[in-house]
Design a protein around this motif. Structure first.
Motif, PDB file in Angstrom:
ATOM      1  N   TRP A  81      34.039  43.373  28.174  1.00 16.69           N
ATOM      2  CA  TRP A  81      34.172  41.942  27.869  1.00 16.69           C
ATOM      3  C   TRP A  81      34.426  41.139  29.132  1.00 16.69           C
ATOM      4  O   TRP A  81      33.832  40.079  29.346  1.00 16.69           O
ATOM      5  CB  TRP A  81      35.305  41.744  26.871  1.00 16.69           C
ATOM      6  CG  TRP A  81      35.513  40.308  26.464  1.00 16.69           C
ATOM      7  CD1 TRP A  81      34.789  39.598  25.559  1.00 16.69           C
ATOM      8  CD2 TRP A  81      36.516  39.417  26.971  1.00 16.69           C
ATOM      9  NE1 TRP A  81      35.280  38.319  25.457  1.00 16.69           N
ATOM     10  CE2 TRP A  81      36.339  38.186  26.302  1.00 16.69           C
ATOM     11  CE3 TRP A  81      37.545  39.555  27.895  1.00 16.69           C
ATOM     12  CZ2 TRP A  81      37.162  37.082  26.558  1.00 16.69           C
ATOM     13  CZ3 TRP A  81      38.363  38.454  28.143  1.00 16.69           C
ATOM     14  CH2 TRP A  81      38.163  37.239  27.488  1.00 16.69           C
ATOM     15  N   VAL A  82      35.304  41.641  29.985  1.00 18.46           N
ATOM     16  CA  VAL A  82      35.619  40.945  31.233  1.00 18.46           C
ATOM     17  C   VAL A  82      34.390  40.865  32.131  1.00 18.46           C
ATOM     18  O   VAL A  82      34.124  39.838  32.762  1.00 18.46           O
ATOM     19  CB  VAL A  82      36.783  41.658  31.971  1.00 18.46           C
ATOM     20  CG1 VAL A  82      36.905  41.157  33.402  1.00 18.46           C
ATOM     21  CG2 VAL A  82      38.088  41.433  31.230  1.00 18.46           C
ATOM     22  N   SER A  83      33.624  41.954  32.203  1.00 18.26           N
ATOM     23  CA  SER A  83      32.432  41.964  33.068  1.00 18.26           C
ATOM     24  C   SER A  83      31.386  40.972  32.580  1.00 18.26           C
ATOM     25  O   SER A  83      30.639  40.395  33.386  1.00 18.26           O
ATOM     26  CB  SER A  83      31.839  43.375  33.114  1.00 18.26           C
ATOM     27  OG  SER A  83      31.330  43.754  31.847  1.00 18.26           O
ATOM     28  N   GLU A  84      31.316  40.756  31.266  1.00 11.93           N
ATOM     29  CA  GLU A  84      30.359  39.792  30.727  1.00 11.93           C
ATOM     30  C   GLU A  84      30.811  38.363  30.981  1.00 11.93           C
ATOM     31  O   GLU A  84      30.015  37.491  31.313  1.00 11.93           O
ATOM     32  CB  GLU A  84      30.168  40.016  29.223  1.00 11.93           C
ATOM     33  CG  GLU A  84      29.380  41.267  28.874  1.00 11.93           C
ATOM     34  CD  GLU A  84      29.150  41.400  27.392  1.00 11.93           C
ATOM     35  OE1 GLU A  84      29.662  40.539  26.633  1.00 11.93           O
ATOM     36  OE2 GLU A  84      28.471  42.348  26.976  1.00 11.93           O
ATOM     37  N   ARG A  85      32.128  38.123  30.817  1.00 13.55           N
ATOM     38  CA  ARG A  85      32.655  36.773  31.000  1.00 13.55           C
ATOM     39  C   ARG A  85      32.703  36.374  32.473  1.00 13.55           C
ATOM     40  O   ARG A  85      32.564  35.203  32.808  1.00 13.55           O
ATOM     41  CB  ARG A  85      34.074  36.701  30.416  1.00 13.55           C
ATOM     42  CG  ARG A  85      34.117  36.921  28.909  1.00 13.55           C
ATOM     43  CD  ARG A  85      33.711  35.674  28.173  1.00 13.55           C
ATOM     44  NE  ARG A  85      33.689  35.889  26.738  1.00 13.55           N
ATOM     45  CZ  ARG A  85      33.600  34.905  25.847  1.00 13.55           C
ATOM     46  NH1 ARG A  85      33.528  33.656  26.255  1.00 13.55           N
ATOM     47  NH2 ARG A  85      33.565  35.172  24.562  1.00 13.55           N
ATOM     48  N   GLY A  86      32.950  37.369  33.328  1.00 16.26           N
ATOM     49  CA  GLY A  86      32.995  37.083  34.754  1.00 16.26           C
ATOM     50  C   GLY A  86      34.250  36.381  35.218  1.00 16.26           C
ATOM     51  O   GLY A  86      34.295  35.840  36.320  1.00 16.26           O
ATOM     52  N   ARG A  87      35.299  36.384  34.392  1.00 17.88           N
ATOM     53  CA  ARG A  87      36.533  35.698  34.792  1.00 17.88           C
ATOM     54  C   ARG A  87      37.324  36.515  35.806  1.00 17.88           C
ATOM     55  O   ARG A  87      38.051  35.954  36.623  1.00 17.88           O
ATOM     56  CB  ARG A  87      37.388  35.428  33.550  1.00 17.88           C
ATOM     57  CG  ARG A  87      36.719  34.460  32.574  1.00 17.88           C
ATOM     58  CD  ARG A  87      37.596  34.197  31.371  1.00 17.88           C
ATOM     59  NE  ARG A  87      36.953  33.243  30.456  1.00 17.88           N
ATOM     60  CZ  ARG A  87      37.496  32.853  29.310  1.00 17.88           C
ATOM     61  NH1 ARG A  87      38.665  33.343  28.922  1.00 17.88           N
ATOM     62  NH2 ARG A  87      36.850  31.987  28.550  1.00 17.88           N
ATOM     63  N   ILE A  88      37.224  37.827  35.715  1.00 19.43           N
ATOM     64  CA  ILE A  88      37.865  38.716  36.675  1.00 19.43           C
ATOM     65  C   ILE A  88      36.800  39.688  37.161  1.00 19.43           C
ATOM     66  O   ILE A  88      35.974  40.156  36.377  1.00 19.43           O
ATOM     67  CB  ILE A  88      39.036  39.502  36.034  1.00 19.43           C
ATOM     68  CG1 ILE A  88      40.066  38.546  35.443  1.00 19.43           C
ATOM     69  CG2 ILE A  88      39.695  40.413  37.054  1.00 19.43           C
ATOM     70  CD1 ILE A  88      41.200  39.252  34.723  1.00 19.43           C
ATOM     71  N   ARG A  89      36.817  39.974  38.457  1.00 17.52           N
ATOM     72  CA  ARG A  89      35.862  40.943  38.973  1.00 17.52           C
ATOM     73  C   ARG A  89      36.022  42.278  38.262  1.00 17.52           C
ATOM     74  O   ARG A  89      37.145  42.705  37.960  1.00 17.52           O
ATOM     75  CB  ARG A  89      36.056  41.126  40.474  1.00 17.52           C
ATOM     76  CG  ARG A  89      35.561  39.966  41.298  1.00 17.52           C
ATOM     77  CD  ARG A  89      35.744  40.235  42.782  1.00 17.52           C
ATOM     78  NE  ARG A  89      35.149  41.511  43.175  1.00 17.52           N
ATOM     79  CZ  ARG A  89      35.164  41.957  44.433  1.00 17.52           C
ATOM     80  NH1 ARG A  89      35.763  41.258  45.372  1.00 17.52           N
ATOM     81  NH2 ARG A  89      34.593  43.112  44.723  1.00 17.52           N
ATOM     82  N   GLU A  90      34.885  42.920  38.004  1.00 18.51           N
ATOM     83  CA  GLU A  90      34.908  44.151  37.222  1.00 18.51           C
ATOM     84  C   GLU A  90      35.750  45.235  37.876  1.00 18.51           C
ATOM     85  O   GLU A  90      36.510  45.932  37.202  1.00 18.51           O
ATOM     86  CB  GLU A  90      33.471  44.646  37.039  1.00 18.51           C
ATOM     87  CG  GLU A  90      33.332  45.779  36.049  1.00 18.51           C
ATOM     88  CD  GLU A  90      31.878  46.102  35.805  1.00 18.51           C
ATOM     89  OE1 GLU A  90      31.398  45.810  34.708  1.00 18.51           O
ATOM     90  OE2 GLU A  90      31.229  46.635  36.717  1.00 18.51           O
ATOM     91  N   ASP A  91      35.643  45.396  39.200  1.00 19.11           N
ATOM     92  CA  ASP A  91      36.421  46.420  39.875  1.00 19.11           C
ATOM     93  C   ASP A  91      37.915  46.124  39.802  1.00 19.11           C
ATOM     94  O   ASP A  91      38.739  47.037  39.708  1.00 19.11           O
ATOM     95  CB  ASP A  91      35.966  46.576  41.324  1.00 19.11           C
ATOM     96  CG  ASP A  91      36.038  45.272  42.109  1.00 19.11           C
ATOM     97  OD1 ASP A  91      36.194  44.204  41.479  1.00 19.11           O
ATOM     98  OD2 ASP A  91      35.947  45.313  43.352  1.00 19.11           O
ATOM     99  N   SER A  92      38.263  44.826  39.811  1.00 23.82           N
ATOM    100  CA  SER A  92      39.676  44.452  39.676  1.00 23.82           C
ATOM    101  C   SER A  92      40.197  44.785  38.277  1.00 23.82           C
ATOM    102  O   SER A  92      41.315  45.294  38.126  1.00 23.82           O
ATOM    103  CB  SER A  92      39.860  42.955  39.956  1.00 23.82           C
ATOM    104  OG  SER A  92      39.461  42.630  41.265  1.00 23.82           O
ATOM    105  N   ALA A  93      39.381  44.501  37.255  1.00 29.19           N
ATOM    106  CA  ALA A  93      39.781  44.809  35.882  1.00 29.19           C
ATOM    107  C   ALA A  93      39.970  46.304  35.687  1.00 29.19           C
ATOM    108  O   ALA A  93      40.930  46.746  35.045  1.00 29.19           O
ATOM    109  CB  ALA A  93      38.738  44.276  34.901  1.00 29.19           C
TER     110      ALA A  93
END
Length: 277
Positions: A81-93
């Motif tokens: 979900w985070v990777s799709e929204r782009g609010r937080i970098r995927e590697d950070s999440a």
């Protein structure tokens, strides 16, 4: 011969062998998608996040597999979900989920009445004696689903893994594929923990694919041979674990790494001979 005789005599060893075969097939197929999509650390994040569910389940006296599954699926869907929204970098999440899961698992296991280090070691590094018939049945169902999915939807999954924008232009539902693969990855990881352990499980997803990738760039070829490579490594590692009384996860990794080095050396030698000609 002693290993074969004990296979016939002890149910736990038969369960471990069956789990090695099934987890190898599942992780090999799913690992092809994960590696091709360049999301190896996603598998690592899910794996370590599941430790939080294990710790909570041990503390509550519940089934640890259910606890690990809940945490793993939730973390996989959250990262997707985070990777799709782009609010937080995927590697950070992934890094956040990774660290929080491990911290939560260590915290809850320390609170467990009658806490012993053996539970922690079995979760982190695997233990063949903890594989049950229920684990094997669950793995068999998941393996059947993964194999059927690979046979029916290999092309759209391949397009989504390599280029999501191109896949969308072809009318492929990349979002649905991403969510489904996230859940399947989480389930494969959880059901393989007792064999490999949390610390080493990411290698079962990546090493077989890396070995096959040395002599093939075809997604179809990798998806076919990576599971077979993983199964061979798992069974060989299980035998070494039984023979020398070492953790099965560590033995499996050594076998796969040795295979990777051997294949790489053979490919280099073949390239030198070809150049000389």
């Amino acid at each position: 011969m002693e290993f074969l005789n004990d296979l016939l005599q002890y149910a736990y060893l038969r369960h471990a062998l069956a789990a090695c075969v099934l987890s190898g097939i599942t992780c090999g197929i799913i690992g092809t998608y994960v590696v091709c999509r360049r999301m190896v650390f996603l598998a690592g994040g899910i794996t370590h996040a599941s430790f939080g569910g294990l710790g909570l389940a041990y503390w509550l006296g519940a089934d640890p597999v259910l606890g690990a599954t809940a945490f793993a699926v939730a973390s996989a869907l959250g990262i997707e979900w985070v990777s799709e929204r782009g609010r937080i970098r995927e590697d950070s999440a992934i890094g956040i989920v990774w660290s929080v899961g491990m911290a939560a698992g260590a915290f809850f296991m320390s609170l467990r009445p009658g806490y012993v280090s053996g539970d922690l070691a079995a979760s982190l590094f695997g233990s063949i004696v903890t594989v049950t018939g229920a684990d094997v049945r669950s793995l068999a169902v998941l393996t059947a689903v993964v194999v059927a999915g690979a046979a029916l939807w290999l092309r759209p999954v391949m397009y989504a893994a390599f280029d999501r924008s191109f896949a969308r232009s072809r009318g492929i539902r990349t979002r649905a594929i991403g969510w489904c693969m996230a859940v399947l990855t989480a389930l494969a990881i959880v059901l393989s923990i007792r064999i490999m352990g949390i610390v080493l499980l990411i290698s079962l997803v990546t090493l077989p694919v890396a070995i096959v990738n040395l002599f093939s760039r075809s997604y179809r070829t990798i998806a076919l041979w990576a599971p077979l490579t993983a199964v061979a490594g798992n069974v060989a590692g299980l035998w070494l674990s039984y023979r020398f009384e070492v953790p099965p996860g560590a033995a499996i990794i050594f076998v796969l790494v040795l295979a990777l080095i051997s294949v790489k050396l053979l490919s280099l030698r073949s390239e030198k001979l070809h150049c000389r000609r």
